[in-house]
Design a protein around this motif. Sequence first.
Motif, mmCIF file in Angstrom:
data_model
loop_
_atom_site.group_PDB
_atom_site.id
_atom_site.type_symbol
_atom_site.label_atom_id
_atom_site.label_comp_id
_atom_site.label_asym_id
_atom_site.label_seq_id
_atom_site.Cartn_x
_atom_site.Cartn_y
_atom_site.Cartn_z
ATOM 1 N N LYS A 178 0.504 -0.884 0.026
ATOM 2 C CA LYS A 178 -0.469 0.191 0.252
ATOM 3 C C LYS A 178 1.015 1.339 -0.045
ATOM 4 O O LYS A 178 0.406 1.626 -0.882
ATOM 5 C CB LYS A 178 -0.861 -0.198 1.011
ATOM 6 N N GLY A 179 1.980 1.182 0.792
ATOM 7 C CA GLY A 179 2.845 2.767 0.693
ATOM 8 C C GLY A 179 3.526 2.530 -0.430
ATOM 9 O O GLY A 179 3.678 3.852 -0.898
ATOM 10 N N LEU A 180 3.634 1.388 -1.503
ATOM 11 C CA LEU A 180 4.396 1.580 -2.188
ATOM 12 C C LEU A 180 3.645 2.422 -3.324
ATOM 13 O O LEU A 180 3.680 3.436 -3.850
ATOM 14 C CB LEU A 180 5.288 0.003 -2.575
ATOM 15 N N LYS A 181 2.515 1.628 -3.354
ATOM 16 C CA LYS A 181 1.233 2.062 -4.291
ATOM 17 C C LYS A 181 0.548 3.976 -4.110
ATOM 18 O O LYS A 181 1.380 4.511 -5.048
ATOM 19 C CB LYS A 181 0.166 1.550 -4.398
ATOM 20 N N ASP A 182 0.685 4.112 -3.107
ATOM 21 C CA ASP A 182 0.497 5.386 -2.471
ATOM 22 C C ASP A 182 2.052 6.257 -2.793
ATOM 23 O O ASP A 182 1.655 7.781 -3.848
ATOM 24 C CB ASP A 182 -0.071 5.525 -0.951
ATOM 25 N N CYS A 183 2.834 5.541 -2.518
ATOM 26 C CA CYS A 183 4.657 6.830 -2.744
ATOM 27 C C CYS A 183 4.455 7.083 -4.369
ATOM 28 O O CYS A 183 4.835 8.560 -4.693
ATOM 29 C CB CYS A 183 5.399 5.698 -2.499
ATOM 30 N N VAL A 184 4.168 5.639 -4.818
ATOM 31 C CA VAL A 184 4.582 6.294 -6.934
ATOM 32 C C VAL A 184 3.407 7.136 -7.189
ATOM 33 O O VAL A 184 3.971 7.188 -8.193
ATOM 34 C CB VAL A 184 4.596 4.807 -7.202
ATOM 35 N N GLU A 185 1.925 6.381 -6.246
ATOM 36 C CA GLU A 185 1.575 7.263 -7.349
ATOM 37 C C GLU A 185 1.586 9.314 -6.816
ATOM 38 O O GLU A 185 1.019 9.789 -7.689
ATOM 39 C CB GLU A 185 0.058 7.238 -6.837
ATOM 40 N N LEU A 186 1.594 9.437 -5.798
ATOM 41 C CA LEU A 186 1.807 10.314 -5.256
ATOM 42 C C LEU A 186 3.303 10.833 -6.022
ATOM 43 O O LEU A 186 3.462 12.602 -6.802
ATOM 44 C CB LEU A 186 2.062 10.930 -3.921
ATOM 45 N N LYS A 187 4.358 10.166 -6.011
ATOM 46 C CA LYS A 187 5.590 10.856 -6.971
ATOM 47 C C LYS A 187 5.020 11.105 -8.469
ATOM 48 O O LYS A 187 6.076 11.932 -9.080
ATOM 49 C CB LYS A 187 6.244 9.679 -7.010
ATOM 50 N N TRP A 188 4.509 10.100 -9.214
ATOM 51 C CA TRP A 188 3.859 10.334 -10.302
ATOM 52 C C TRP A 188 3.429 11.202 -10.955
ATOM 53 O O TRP A 188 3.729 12.235 -11.928
ATOM 54 C CB TRP A 188 3.468 9.140 -10.989
ATOM 55 N N GLN A 189 2.344 11.420 -10.106
ATOM 56 C CA GLN A 189 1.997 13.301 -10.015
ATOM 57 C C GLN A 189 2.771 14.010 -10.115
ATOM 58 O O GLN A 189 2.636 15.253 -10.995
ATOM 59 C CB GLN A 189 0.096 13.025 -8.843
ATOM 60 N N GLY A 190 3.666 14.252 -9.221
ATOM 61 C CA GLY A 190 4.240 15.175 -9.234
ATOM 62 C C GLY A 190 5.177 15.647 -9.858
ATOM 63 O O GLY A 190 5.328 17.192 -10.766
ATOM 64 N N ALA A 191 5.887 14.668 -10.911
ATOM 65 C CA ALA A 191 7.134 14.403 -11.596
ATOM 66 C C ALA A 191 6.255 14.655 -12.809
ATOM 67 O O ALA A 191 6.796 16.162 -13.723
ATOM 68 C CB ALA A 191 7.729 13.326 -11.683
ATOM 69 N N ASN A 192 4.679 14.223 -13.567
ATOM 70 C CA ASN A 192 4.033 15.290 -14.692
ATOM 71 C C ASN A 192 3.288 16.995 -14.499
ATOM 72 O O ASN A 192 2.801 17.051 -14.954
ATOM 73 C CB ASN A 192 2.345 13.518 -14.588
ATOM 74 N N HIS A 193 3.480 16.900 -13.123
ATOM 75 C CA HIS A 193 2.854 18.208 -13.175
ATOM 76 C C HIS A 193 4.076 19.683 -12.952
ATOM 77 O O HIS A 193 3.643 20.696 -13.006
ATOM 78 C CB HIS A 193 2.070 18.835 -11.768
ATOM 79 N N ASP A 194 5.208 18.774 -13.021
ATOM 80 C CA ASP A 194 6.116 20.160 -13.217
ATOM 81 C C ASP A 194 6.396 20.362 -14.377
ATOM 82 O O ASP A 194 6.514 20.272 -14.892
ATOM 83 C CB ASP A 194 7.426 19.521 -12.686
#
Length: 184
Positions: free
Chosen positions: A168-184
């Motif tokens: 669960k932590g990995l799923k949440d972390c990757v989603e959060l970082k992926w969203q952050g990387a695509n909004h920069d």
Amino acid sequence: MLQYAAGNARAFEVLYLKHKGPLYRYFVRQLNDQQLAEDLYQDTWSRVIKAASSYETSAKFTTWLYRIAHNLIIDHLRAVKPVNSFTEVFEPEQDHQAQLANQDDNLESQLMDNQKATLLKGCVADLPQVQKEAFLLNVEMGFTAAIIADIAGATLEATKSRIRYAYKGLKDCVELKWQGANHD
């Protein structure tokens, strides 16, 4: 192991060859420090050799071996407290640009896959130590929760929770970082 304990040196060689790669990767992934991983890896095999004469088949050899490795990691972590930050350094792949230039059609897909892999590695490194260990033993070694519980000296339910929280932590972390990387 019983054959080695009885004096068959070839039996040790068979055990070593079977377990050397996965055991070494276990240390590298747990510690993110190659020199320390090599030291603890050697310590593990030294302990196997020293314990040969007193070895009892109370568990599978693999479980016993990883229990030794687990204890060495725990001893090390206790010695270097605080252990609240685990970071990983990612080195760019060699000739990565040349690979991508040859595959224009898949360029965007490959870049996305590489970004996701890097994000996942970072997220694994950021997991709490007990979750990271349970996750890596489960995914990389294919160990069941019961075997991981024996290795870590934890209850089966606690181990299942560690694995579940890691995913669960990995799923949440990757989603959060992926969203952050695509909004920069």
